[in-house]
Design a protein around this motif. Structure first.
Motif, PDB file in Angstrom:
ATOM      1  N   PRO A  83       0.823  -1.224   0.000  1.00  0.00           N
ATOM      2  CA  PRO A  83       0.000   0.000   0.000  1.00  0.00           C
ATOM      3  C   PRO A  83       0.853   1.269   0.000  1.00  0.00           C
ATOM      4  O   PRO A  83       1.950   1.290   0.562  1.00  0.00           O
ATOM      5  N   ASP A  84       0.319   2.281  -0.645  1.00  0.00           N
ATOM      6  CA  ASP A  84       0.892   3.616  -0.584  1.00  0.00           C
ATOM      7  C   ASP A  84       0.971   4.038   0.885  1.00  0.00           C
ATOM      8  O   ASP A  84      -0.003   3.922   1.633  1.00  0.00           O
ATOM      9  N   ARG A  86       1.199   6.934   2.334  1.00  0.00           N
ATOM     10  CA  ARG A  86       0.343   8.056   2.761  1.00  0.00           C
ATOM     11  C   ARG A  86      -1.029   7.543   3.192  1.00  0.00           C
ATOM     12  O   ARG A  86      -1.559   7.936   4.238  1.00  0.00           O
ATOM     13  N   GLU A  87      -1.606   6.654   2.394  1.00  0.00           N
ATOM     14  CA  GLU A  87      -2.939   6.136   2.726  1.00  0.00           C
ATOM     15  C   GLU A  87      -2.881   5.213   3.939  1.00  0.00           C
ATOM     16  O   GLU A  87      -3.793   5.171   4.756  1.00  0.00           O
TER      17      GLU A  87
END
Lengths: 445, 445
Positions: A83-84, A86-87
């Motif tokens: 996952p990214d 930031r998210e």
């Protein structure tokens, strides 16, 4: 439960109205097991109110309810394998948001005034290194306003915002850092870290039955222990405590006993030889074998590793005995980071013209930590001798200002820990009374 | 799944660089069942990317995963019976924070660029009426920046921040309002409300088997339907759509069929007699019996109810037949609000010197809605006659500009609904083709 001890701090930079009596300010941080359910949250609220009623201004910092951060991260990983970040941070930060608001509600339930504060509300400004951000600054005006109104602010630990207002998190154990950084920013008189153990031990009592609780130790010692695998405090939080001289009291939420004070011992009031031991498992040793022995080789390797944000340790550099134009560089790193770094490590090997890049897994780093190590060169010699005598092979040994680390096979780490604990007489040092040393069992609560 | 229809809007206030081609802007809102799990979130991401690839700029708005808001509120109520609403909002807002970030991750997973935005990041500024806040303004610069970089912003629905940066929520169904308000602020060409039904029906098909899907209806009609119990859209969202003339398309996430358009019909392009029916259950009628009939009595009562933020309806004022100095005032309100208001209602009775305050529970409000009602005074007469003929007692009847509401015993509401649906020929009006009218079953997906 005793009321909080108040330690007057000469460095206090608290804002007090002229003429108003000084109320001690205490930051109390509660970990995930301390807010695991509604009953425990209620107990946390009760403790905070008790401290307030005893005359303290109180700021709470809470972690997510235990298990919640893992549940949230699992959801994210179900959506996408990598996952990214930031998210990931936006998701993970909700755990503390919920526990902070629930704790504020529990304070009202007990007749007090509580109010939750998120990272962006305080505001706790960090860099933009999502999932492992570092705090740059804390604007704490709203907390002072709340305190002036006798409100207990409940700050969501672990989270902040970067300069773009993106939500960031401070890495595992980041709530400790939130608490200590807040204590520093607010000029608090002390920072209480409530956890599920009674304090800091000479070694992990689950491995070493004769481990003792340490009544107090210096910031530098705690920093070494945390960096070397002791899970009780996040390293970053100790760095901040040391920098701003924030007295930290690590203690149990459940037992009510005094815990371990982490304080300024830089002026040499005490001089243990060795204060405690730490074990860091799942270590990998990386060897760049027979690289070109050009000047600055080591600096080049360390520079590239720093660029990758790799936390390496136990770096050795050795010229090949019969081939002075070639040298080997070796270091240890967490096995969990090797996967991420593998391609880059191989490139690194090519860049320094290493004939081979060798990875050795299933190692553990057993470390001795203490202010006394600084003045006693015999510590590492003794450690090596004890382990050798008992047939434990040393893959590598590194000595620092305050520590000696031994890289051994993971399967031998427990034995090594106990041997060293006995050799340095940590079980009953200096005539201390042995204290009850079992971990508090969660099951019994 | 078809690509989104693009409706050119002359009121567009979008920022476009000089010379850049105009890309239609669509706000797509997905409710809790549409983001109920990782698979559905993945489908939402796919739909958003499909719309982007078809040439639209896309902004997503998502609700919390279904069940999540209830889980969070339950936690809060376990801590304290009547939680502080500020903390309640901080807790509830995490549901949308998680679903927005997961959706952004899913967009990346499908090869696009997604980024989550929370209320305080957009920023969506509301008043400070926690749990039912109203949007004051939307600063959407960050969304334009994201769109310019071909990023699909995923905005957490239901939440905002007040002027003090406290987290607020917009009430049940508030994500609809977030979506429509964003569409208005961004000058979007349309707002798509994706839900688990195929659109707006002439009546609830679970109660009325002959109910039809309505292909299009006016903002005012939708507003009446929403206010009178149709659950498909939050009233506030329709108010905003009407004010800013945002075309709203209510449609199913799952069927791919065209849904119901809610559009500007104020210029009288069509004139149904009755467009649809709504039922609002759990109504209580409050009667202030034989109050002092002073001038301004009704205004006084309504003013006090407004101060209490009570949503009352079907207000009647009647002078007592044989005692002109005394009058009764009656009104209906949701039974759920009566408990909160009870003490205040009794005070109100005393203030207006009512001889009695009578509460009548277990009522339901069955309403007819349509632009045609405005010009046809016979609608209420017909409604009353039909219900009377079938032995359904009318507790109260109120006629408005676009609606007629009948207060009946709750047990008779279903029968009343079907009788009125038949009487006004809503099942096969104007020669429309009957459309498939069953609710989409969640179980079958």
């Amino acid at each position: 439960m005793k009321a909080l001890v108040y330690n007057s701090s000469p460095q206090s930079n608290r804002r007090t109205s002229p003429g108003s009596p000084h109320r001690p300010l205490v930051v109390m941080k509660f970990g995930g097991t301390s807010v695991a359910n509604v009953e425990r949250i209620s107990e946390v609220a009760r403790m905070a109110l008790e401290s307030q009623q005893a005359g303290n201004d109180v700021v709470l910092v809470v972690s997510a309810m235990s298990g919640e951060t893992n549940r949230l991260l699992k959801l994210a990983h179900e959506v996408v394998a990598v996952p990214d970040t930031r998210e990931l941070d936006a998701i993970a930060a909700t755990g503390e948001q919920v526990s902070a608001a629930l704790t504020a509600l529990a304070i009202s339930r007990h007749g007090g005034k509580g109010r939750s504060f998120l990272g962006h509300q305080v505001r706790i400004v960090t860099d933009d290194a999502f999932t492992k951000a570092r705090i740059h600054s804390i604007e704490h005006e709203v907390l002072h306003e709340a305190l002036a109104a006798r409100i207990i602010p409940v700050v969501a630990g672990f989270q902040g915002v970067d300069s773009q207002n993106h939500i960031t998190t401070l890495g595992r154990g980041g709530s400790d850092t939130t608490a200590v950084a807040l204590a520093a920013a607010l000029g608090a008189d002390e920072c209480e870290i409530y956890t599920d153990v009674d304090g800091v031990y000479t070694a992990d009592p689950n491995i070493c039955p004769s481990a003792r609780q340490i009544p107090s130790l210096g910031f530098e010692e705690m920093l070494e222990l945390a960096a070397l695998g002791a899970k009780v405090l996040q390293s970053r939080s100790v760095e901040i405590a040391m920098k701003y001289k924030v007295p930290v009291h690590v203690r149990s939420t459940f037992s009510g006993k005094p815990g371990t004070w982490v304080i300024d011992k830089s002026r040499g009031l005490e001089s243990h030889r060795v204060t405690g031991l730490a074990v860091d498992r799942r270590q990998t040793r990386v060897q760049l074998v027979a690289a070109e022995n050009r000047s600055g080789l080591l600096g080049e390797v360390l520079g590239l590793l720093a660029e990758l944000n790799m936390s390496v340790d136990m770096v050795t550099h050795s010229v090949l005995p019969h081939e002075p134009s070639r040298a080997s560089v070796a270091f240890s790193m967490p096995t969990s980071e090797v996967h991420r770094a593998q391609t880059r490590l191989e490139q690194l090997g090519e860049e320094v013209k290493a004939q081979q890049v060798v990875l050795e897994n299933n190692l553990a780093k057993v470390s001795l930590v203490g202010l006394g190590i600084r003045s006693d060169p015999q510590v590492s010699a003794t450690a090596c001798r004890v382990l050798n005598q008992e047939g434990i092979a040393l893959v590598s040994v590194a000595a620092g200002e305050l520590r000696v680390s031994c890289l051994v096979q993971d399967g031998q780490a427990d034995k090594a820990l106990n041997l060293l604990h006995d050799a340095f007489e940590l079980g009953a040092e200096n005539g201390d009374q042995p204290v009850e040393q079992r971990r508090v069992s969660n099951a019994g609560l």
